[in-house]
Design a protein around this motif. Structure first.
Motif, PDB file in Angstrom:
ATOM      1  N   ARG A 158      44.754 184.853  65.902  1.00 37.52           N
ATOM      2  CA  ARG A 158      46.144 185.279  65.678  1.00 37.52           C
ATOM      3  C   ARG A 158      46.555 185.155  64.218  1.00 37.52           C
ATOM      4  O   ARG A 158      47.496 185.804  63.775  1.00 37.52           O
ATOM      5  N   THR A 159      45.866 184.295  63.458  1.00 38.18           N
ATOM      6  CA  THR A 159      46.170 184.162  62.034  1.00 38.18           C
ATOM      7  C   THR A 159      45.639 185.344  61.234  1.00 38.18           C
ATOM      8  O   THR A 159      46.020 185.520  60.085  1.00 38.18           O
ATOM      9  N   TYR A 160      44.756 186.135  61.838  1.00 35.41           N
ATOM     10  CA  TYR A 160      44.051 187.213  61.141  1.00 35.41           C
ATOM     11  C   TYR A 160      43.294 186.704  59.921  1.00 35.41           C
ATOM     12  O   TYR A 160      42.961 187.468  59.023  1.00 35.41           O
ATOM     13  N   ASP A 161      43.041 185.399  59.850  1.00 35.24           N
ATOM     14  CA  ASP A 161      42.283 184.849  58.728  1.00 35.24           C
ATOM     15  C   ASP A 161      40.795 184.955  59.075  1.00 35.24           C
ATOM     16  O   ASP A 161      40.334 184.308  60.027  1.00 35.24           O
ATOM     17  N   PRO A 162      40.045 185.762  58.303  1.00 34.16           N
ATOM     18  CA  PRO A 162      38.640 186.004  58.672  1.00 34.16           C
ATOM     19  C   PRO A 162      37.743 184.769  58.594  1.00 34.16           C
ATOM     20  O   PRO A 162      36.579 184.859  58.968  1.00 34.16           O
ATOM     21  N   GLU A 181      40.995 191.906  54.803  1.00 35.36           N
ATOM     22  CA  GLU A 181      41.490 192.102  56.157  1.00 35.36           C
ATOM     23  C   GLU A 181      40.367 191.789  57.157  1.00 35.36           C
ATOM     24  O   GLU A 181      39.193 191.911  56.850  1.00 35.36           O
TER      25      GLU A 181
END
Lengths: 329, 435
Positions: free
Chosen positions: B270-274, B318
């Motif tokens: 959910r953080t979209y942190d790869p 991204e």
């Protein structure tokens, strides 16, 4: 409100407040001189990594009518196509002096990264990311629904909206399910099982595989007050999500016969661009119930409301009062 | 060679004793050690420290040759020593691929020259990891690197005929085929676990069935031809069930779980942190529970790191543009202590079993994972279980910074690591190799 990334982040009061600001904006748009001085001297960058003429010009019109300067940055023909990273693009925009960034990106979560990775510190508006979210589309749909079904005020308590089509790949569906639920509406998703995500059973909506039952107001949620058709991309067929265009149109297309069976007050919506003859027939698209063109006009008012609220740094209720004051002056 | 007298350490967490290290072996234990130490032995105050056999990782990406900007054999084995490892298995997906005797011998020599941990190269199953023709497995097995583990890790040996042949062919030299279980068609474009979170956040799903279907096929193939199968980075509750069933049937299968699949869930996407993007993906809390239970009851044999260093630009972007993988050598023992000892049923002997003894046995590494007894190789590690550390990737020895545990406080700290009697880590500080 610092950013607008996700329709699910909005509280009921924030959402109603934004719709109220949009109503105030819409009233200014019936004047002879449509331009407001609200954002004079500020720069809005439209950062579009994915083609979308409709959404880009809607945001551009919204920003210009608020007197902001607008820079359009599209991926094609720019350094992005030469392999520049999102981070470097973001830092370039910061150096140029952007006051807000409107971003459209094919990667789900790209606006979230822009807002939270520490690359820039401006407000970020999500103009559609991958198969994730398109919050201003949900707001303009809610705005349209509210005008038709709730006299343009308050929320959508008790109204029933049916969304039909490719939910799996649709950011419009995700945003609408969340926002309509926040506003008190009931939502039914109708799609072939292949075009619904695994995990949809946790969403705040009902799910049906049968459009006729939904049109006729059968279980689970009763008669619809609106039917919203989602765009189906033709390449889904070649990936085996459904057997043929004709089978899809027969089972899930909104045609004249189905429109005629809807309750008299029910409206027909589509976010555009439409595939006439696939998810919606020409008669349905052009019928008096269709709000397709109206949705486009409402999109400008809603995006004015979003930009104004974010850039003026106010809560939506205060923003609505301010705009109304300029009207009476 | 320096002699070390380890005073009052607790071997496998049991009763305290003294160990005397010298000439590459454990010279003496207990009172004998104190008597034999002499004046020149370096005395290590082991009060409060647990002694374990040096850890053995079955799944490490050292990135050399090819991506020396992200890790080298030297930087990766320094990270290994800092994490308590004395032997690592270097995966084959380098550039060039480790699919010939020449490449595996090069990697093995680089490890020997660096001197921080024994590097056991893993050979590719197929030429170029392309999944089309078997690589020269026999040549790699008989090379100086003595390869016993073969894997196309990063890619699945998808073709069932090729997988069958690999399981059969490796029997000739007691090799093991380590499978990256991922049905490729079911995971085209996949970004994260397919479930409630992926549905909501709009990232393409990697369904559990894509892992489970391959594991089910492979255990049946292993049963049919009598080969030895190792399941890499098992991540789902269903996979645990299949391996449990296969073991009950007597099929020769072993399985590993990673520290991140023992602790982290898909909610982190959910953080979209790869930094949380990994393959196989982080799964649900129910899967994490099942993997822990599988490790506890022995269905899962070992913990392996899948240490996968990546360049900053491949994570600072991204999600869908980012690389899969996370570092793990320097946090593995702490995660296992946290999950399986402090909050679980394990004693330190169990930790030694899953992080040293059994991985050494699976990989055919005969001089690691040995008992802490006189005459055994002095490859061992001293751990302070009472320490607590906040993970800081910038302070780690690995050349990359993609730790999913950054900012988390974890228990336990490795104080000393000895490789055949040499201290590679001395009181928490990496030494310069003196060989």
């Amino acid at each position: 409100m610092r950013h607008l990334l996700d329709a699910g982040d909005l509280s009921r009061d924030e959402a109603v407040g934004l719709l109220d600001v949009a109503e105030a904006m819409a009233r200014t748009q019936s004047r002879q001189i449509k331009k407001l001085p609200a954002l004079r001297g500020l720069t809005v960058v439209n950062l579009f990594f994915e083609d979308s003429t409709r959404t880009r010009i809607s945001f551009e019109a919204a920003a210009k009518r608020l007197s902001a300067d607008v820079i359009n940055f599209s991926a094609k023909g720019s350094s992005v196509s030469k392999g520049e990273s999102l981070k470097d693009t973001a830092q370039t925009l910061r150096a140029i002096g952007a006051d807000a960034v409107v971003v459209r990106h094919s990667a789900s979560g790209a606006p979230h990264r822009l807002a939270h990775a520490g690359w820039i510190d401006t407000p970020v508006v999500n103009a559609g990311d991958g198969t994730h979210q398109h919050p201003t589309q949900a707001l303009l749909d809610a705005f349209t629904l509210r005008r038709h079904l709730a006299d343009g005020t308050g929320d959508l308590q008790g109204r029933h909206v049916v969304l039909v089509g490719d939910v799996l790949h649709s950011r419009v569906a995700r945003s609408n399910v969340q926002l309509l639920h926040t506003l008190g509406a009931r939502v039914t998703l109708v799609a072939p099982p292949t075009l619904l995500p695994v995990g949809v059973e946790d969403w705040t909506c009902d799910v049906s595989f049968d459009l006729d039952t939904a049109v006729d107001g059968g279980a689970p949620a009763g008669a619809p007050d609106a039917v919203m058709m989602l765009r189906v991309q033709r390449e889904r067929m070649t990936s085996g999500y459904f057997p043929s265009e004709r089978e899809y149109a027969r089972r899930y297309g909104l045609d004249r016969a189905r429109v005629d069976r809807l309750p008299e007050h029910a409206i027909v919506m589509h976010p555009g661009p439409m595939n006439r003859g696939l998810e919606i027939s020409a008669e349905a698209a052009d019928s008096p119930r269709s709000t397709v063109v109206e949705q486009v006009a409402n999109g400008v008012s809603v995006r004015m409301a979003v930009l104004y609220t974010l850039l003026a740094g106010q809560d939506p209720a205060q923003a609505a009062a301010d705009i109304t004051r300029t009207e009476t002056r | 060679m320096t002699r070390y007298l380890l005073r009052s350490v607790a071997p496998l967490g049991a009763e305290r004793t003294d160990l005397l290290l010298g000439d590459g072996v454990i010279l003496a234990v207990g009172a004998d050690a104190r008597e034999a130490a002499g004046r020149d032995a370096v005395v290590v105050d082991g009060d409060g420290l647990v002694a374990l056999p040096g850890l053995v990782d079955l799944h490490t990406h050292l990135r050399e040759p090819g991506r020396e900007d992200t890790e080298t054999v030297r930087s990766g084995t320094r990270a290994a020593a800092a994490g308590g490892f004395t032997a690592v298995h270097a995966m084959a997906n380098t550039d060039p691929v480790a699919d010939t005797a020449g490449v595996v011998e090069q990697v093995w020599r680089l490890g020997r020259d660096a001197g921080y941990a024994d590097v056991r190269p893993v050979g590719a199953v197929t030429i170029g990891l392309a999944g089309e023709r078997l690589a020269e497995l026999g040549a790699m097995a008989t090379s100086a690197a003595r390869v016993r583990v073969f894997s196309d890790d990063g890619k699945c040996v998808w073709d069932p005929v090729l997988m069958r042949r690999a399981l059969e062919y490796t029997r000739a030299f007691d090799g093991v085929v380590a499978q990256h279980a991922q049905e490729p068609r079911l995971t085209q474009g996949s970004q994260m676990h397919e479930g409630a979170v992926s549905a909501e956040i709009g990232l393409a799903g990697w369904p559990a069935v894509a892992e489970e279907a391959i594991i089910a096929r492979d255990v049946l193939l292993a049963e049919h031809v009598g080969g030895r199968l190792h399941v890499q980075h098992l991540s789902t509750a269903g996979s645990v069930e299949i391996v449990r069933w296969a073991k009950a049937r007597g099929i020769r299968v072993t399985a590993e779980a990673t520290p991140h699949h023992l602790l982290l869930t898909d909610e982190l996407a959910r953080t979209y942190d790869p930094v949380f993007k990994v393959n196989p993906p982080l799964r649900t809390a129910e899967d994490v529970e099942a993997v822990r239970a599988g490790l506890a009851d022995g269905t899962i044999d070992v913990v392996a790191t899948d240490h996968a260093p990546h360049a900053a630009q491949d994570k600072d972007c991204e999600w869908s543009a980012a690389a899969f993988g996370m570092t793990g050598l320097e946090t593995a023992l702490s995660v296992v202590q946290h999950v399986m000892v402090d909050d679980g049923p394990f004693g330190w002997a169990d930790v030694a079993r899953v992080l040293s003894v059994t991985p050494a046995a699976i990989g055919g590494v005969t001089d690691h994972g040995r008992p802490l007894e006189a005459g055994e190789p002095a490859s061992l590690v001293l751990v302070d279980p009472a320490a607590r550390t906040v993970v800081d990737p910038a302070a780690q020895a690995t050349a990359s910074r993609n730790s999913p545990f950054a900012g988390r406080e974890l228990p336990g700290a490795v104080r000393w690591t000895f490789l055949r009697g040499h201290a590679t880590l001395a009181d928490g500080v990496l030494t310069e190799a003196d060989r």
